[in-house]
Design a protein around this motif. Sequence first.
Motif, short mmCIF file in Angstrom:
data_model
loop_
_atom_site.label_atom_id
_atom_site.label_comp_id
_atom_site.label_asym_id
_atom_site.label_seq_id
_atom_site.Cartn_x
_atom_site.Cartn_y
_atom_site.Cartn_z
N GLU A 1 0.84 -1.20 0.00
CA GLU A 1 0.00 0.00 0.00
C GLU A 1 0.87 1.25 0.00
O GLU A 1 0.61 2.19 -0.75
CB GLU A 1 -0.92 0.00 1.22
N ASN B 1 3.18 1.15 -3.57
CA ASN B 1 2.57 1.07 -4.89
C ASN B 1 1.28 1.88 -5.01
O ASN B 1 1.16 2.75 -5.87
CB ASN B 1 2.28 -0.39 -5.25
N ARG B 2 0.32 1.57 -4.19
CA ARG B 2 -1.01 2.13 -4.38
C ARG B 2 -1.13 3.58 -3.92
O ARG B 2 -1.73 4.41 -4.60
CB ARG B 2 -2.04 1.27 -3.66
N LYS C 1 -2.47 7.07 -5.95
CA LYS C 1 -3.65 7.82 -5.53
C LYS C 1 -3.30 9.29 -5.32
O LYS C 1 -4.06 10.19 -5.71
CB LYS C 1 -4.23 7.23 -4.25
#
Length: 59
Positions: free
Chosen positions: A20, A23-24, A28
């Motif tokens: 998280e 990468n994510r 975002k």
Amino acid sequence: MQADKLLKVITQLAKDAEAELNNRLPRKVAVIDKRRIRDNFRLSGFVDGGLHQWQRAIR
């Protein structure tokens, strides 16, 4: 037996948290930032804390 399952769950949660953060989350944040920049240009001013118009160019 319970300790082994608990250890697997903890390691899986650590991997998920690392994915998280690496990468994510940056993706975002980049999407939010891109939207803000597009709003700045669309409204011809800065939208941070309300709309502040850009200075007129002296030509």
